[in-house]
Motif scaffolding. Sequence first.
Motif, short mmCIF file in Angstrom:
data_model
loop_
_atom_site.label_atom_id
_atom_site.label_comp_id
_atom_site.label_asym_id
_atom_site.label_seq_id
_atom_site.Cartn_x
_atom_site.Cartn_y
_atom_site.Cartn_z
N ALA A 138 -10.90 -49.23 66.46
CA ALA A 138 -12.24 -49.23 66.60
C ALA A 138 -13.07 -48.51 67.95
O ALA A 138 -13.72 -47.71 68.22
N TYR A 139 -11.72 -48.05 68.72
CA TYR A 139 -11.61 -46.49 69.63
C TYR A 139 -12.00 -44.87 69.22
O TYR A 139 -12.59 -44.50 69.64
N TYR A 140 -11.12 -45.34 68.12
CA TYR A 140 -11.24 -44.56 67.43
C TYR A 140 -12.79 -43.36 66.70
O TYR A 140 -13.70 -42.02 66.88
N LYS A 141 -13.13 -44.23 66.25
CA LYS A 141 -14.73 -45.15 65.45
C LYS A 141 -15.91 -44.58 66.79
O LYS A 141 -16.72 -44.32 66.90
N GLU A 191 -18.04 -37.30 59.52
CA GLU A 191 -17.51 -37.41 60.89
C GLU A 191 -18.61 -35.43 61.27
O GLU A 191 -18.82 -34.56 60.59
N PRO A 192 -17.81 -35.61 62.91
CA PRO A 192 -18.44 -34.37 63.87
C PRO A 192 -17.16 -32.97 63.45
O PRO A 192 -17.58 -31.59 63.40
N ARG A 193 -16.09 -33.13 63.24
CA ARG A 193 -15.44 -32.53 63.01
C ARG A 193 -14.32 -32.49 61.80
O ARG A 193 -14.02 -32.73 61.13
N GLN A 245 -22.83 -50.92 65.12
CA GLN A 245 -21.35 -51.27 65.92
C GLN A 245 -20.82 -50.51 66.90
O GLN A 245 -19.87 -50.86 67.93
N PRO A 246 -20.08 -49.61 65.70
CA PRO A 246 -19.42 -48.41 67.54
C PRO A 246 -20.37 -48.22 68.93
O PRO A 246 -19.39 -47.99 69.29
N ASP A 296 -13.95 -40.71 64.39
CA ASP A 296 -12.89 -40.19 63.22
C ASP A 296 -12.63 -41.71 62.47
O ASP A 296 -11.94 -41.84 62.91
N PRO A 297 -13.83 -41.64 62.11
CA PRO A 297 -15.64 -41.85 61.35
C PRO A 297 -16.82 -42.78 62.67
O PRO A 297 -15.66 -43.52 63.24
N PRO A 298 -17.58 -41.89 62.35
CA PRO A 298 -18.50 -43.37 63.36
C PRO A 298 -18.22 -44.75 62.12
O PRO A 298 -18.72 -45.58 63.79
#
Lengths: 245, 268
Positions: free
Chosen positions: B109-112, B125-127, B25-26, B117-119
């Motif tokens: 949608a684009y945060y993911k 998450e990476p951070r 999805q992402p 954030d989150p994937p």
Amino acid sequence: METATFRIWRGNADGGEFKEYSTEITDGMVVLDAVLQIQAAAANDLAVRWNCKAGKCGSCSAEVNGNPRLMCMTRMDTVPTDQPVAIEPMQTFPSIRDLVTDVSWNFTVKQGIPPFTPRPADAPDGTWRMQQRDVNRVQEFRKCIECFLCQDVCHVLRDHRKHDEFIGPRFLVYAAALEMHPLDVADRVEELAEADGIGYCNITKCCTKVCPEEITITDNAIIPLKERVVDRLYDPISKLLRMFR
Amino acid sequence: MAQVTIAAPVRRFGETTRSDKWWIQPLVVAAGLGLFVAYSTWAAFQGEYYHSGPYLSPFYSPELFGDSPHAWFGPKPAVWPAWLPWSPAFLILGIPVGFRLTCYYYRGAYYKAFWADPPNCAVGEPRASYLGERSFPLIIQNVHRYFMYLAVVFIGLLAHDAWKGLWFTDSATGVTSFGVGVGSLVLMTNVTLLGGYTFGCHSLRHLVGGLADQLSAAAPLRQSTYDCVSCLNRRHMLWAWMSLVWVGFTDVYVRMCAMGIWTDFRLL
């Protein structure tokens, strides 16, 4: 009869590990049936919280193959059994033992939200008049069974552990049910922005996806509350208009 | 706020017990949005082949200054610095871009997709740090309603473009007559899909009635408007993607016709 393998997390707050169990699966079984079968036959000391087995008490929340679900509402025929089925407790809350977590933080949060505060009664007999149309909107929020799956999946709590700064989707729904109620006159908007941390929500809609009651948490509760916060704190035109009201 | 002690997470980036293909999805969202951003940027920089007959590309509408017959105020302003690239799209593209960039659906949608954030839901998450939308820079997302006001105006302008796309001028006689070409339908579909997206906006829903706790006391027109916006809002994601794809295709269609690669068939 089919046999399925389950990897169930066993442990407590100090740590734990997945242990494998096999059990037979029959038509119509749900994950909770399988877990209780394992508990009866192979792991008598397995701790699992459950009550109604009908998706209404919100007790059997857990993670099935990584997805926050009610075990009693997850049919086995929707879970792939070609690989072991992973069952673990909710990750957002402290573990008590095995699949049981300590969700008491939620009840403490709830106590901090200003309660329902109705306007003075409309009639001399102390009753109010409401239009069905106005009640319909908040009725959806009252379906919540407090399973806390939305809290579990919310990355602000789950990954970033903002429990001290963010009340989570469940209580944004609760606040929305009060804030949008046609009789309620309490003002929670500034508290939502500051103490409740609504700005932490970045609208991933994960809470909406996992809600077993299919409450449209993000679109119908959180975003409308965010818009009320914008009205109050960020929109200069709204501020200006309020001065003339 | 309740004070609690809850152990810090130990999950690494991408760590999850999810057994499904959560990364699809992402990835699809990132590919779709990335493709659109790349194409629209390229198209905006072209500054040519954006009109054909009565058709005007939505990337260039309204054409405030430009060389086409659609320009409102004539050619490029003389004050435009010579060293700065010029395209009529530069003057207006910020509004639809800002509207989509601050849109509640696209934000999630684009945060993911781009920031993980989150994937995806229940994936590590990476951070470790997280500010959300309560402080700079993402607090700026609250400007969405202002972009919405402008986007509503743009729907009117694009509807006018679609109307103009029904009037064809005979190059031999100079007579203008009503007609329907494939491009007319493309333009009409474009404004319909963009309208479905814009009029289902969460901020619009709030402003037309969501802010009131007793909507039953409002005028019937306002109640109906709230119901209509809410109805569109239920499929906001669908409208967002359909309108995004179609607005890109509309530019492609007009561009291909303007370059003489495609022929615009007249249906009426």
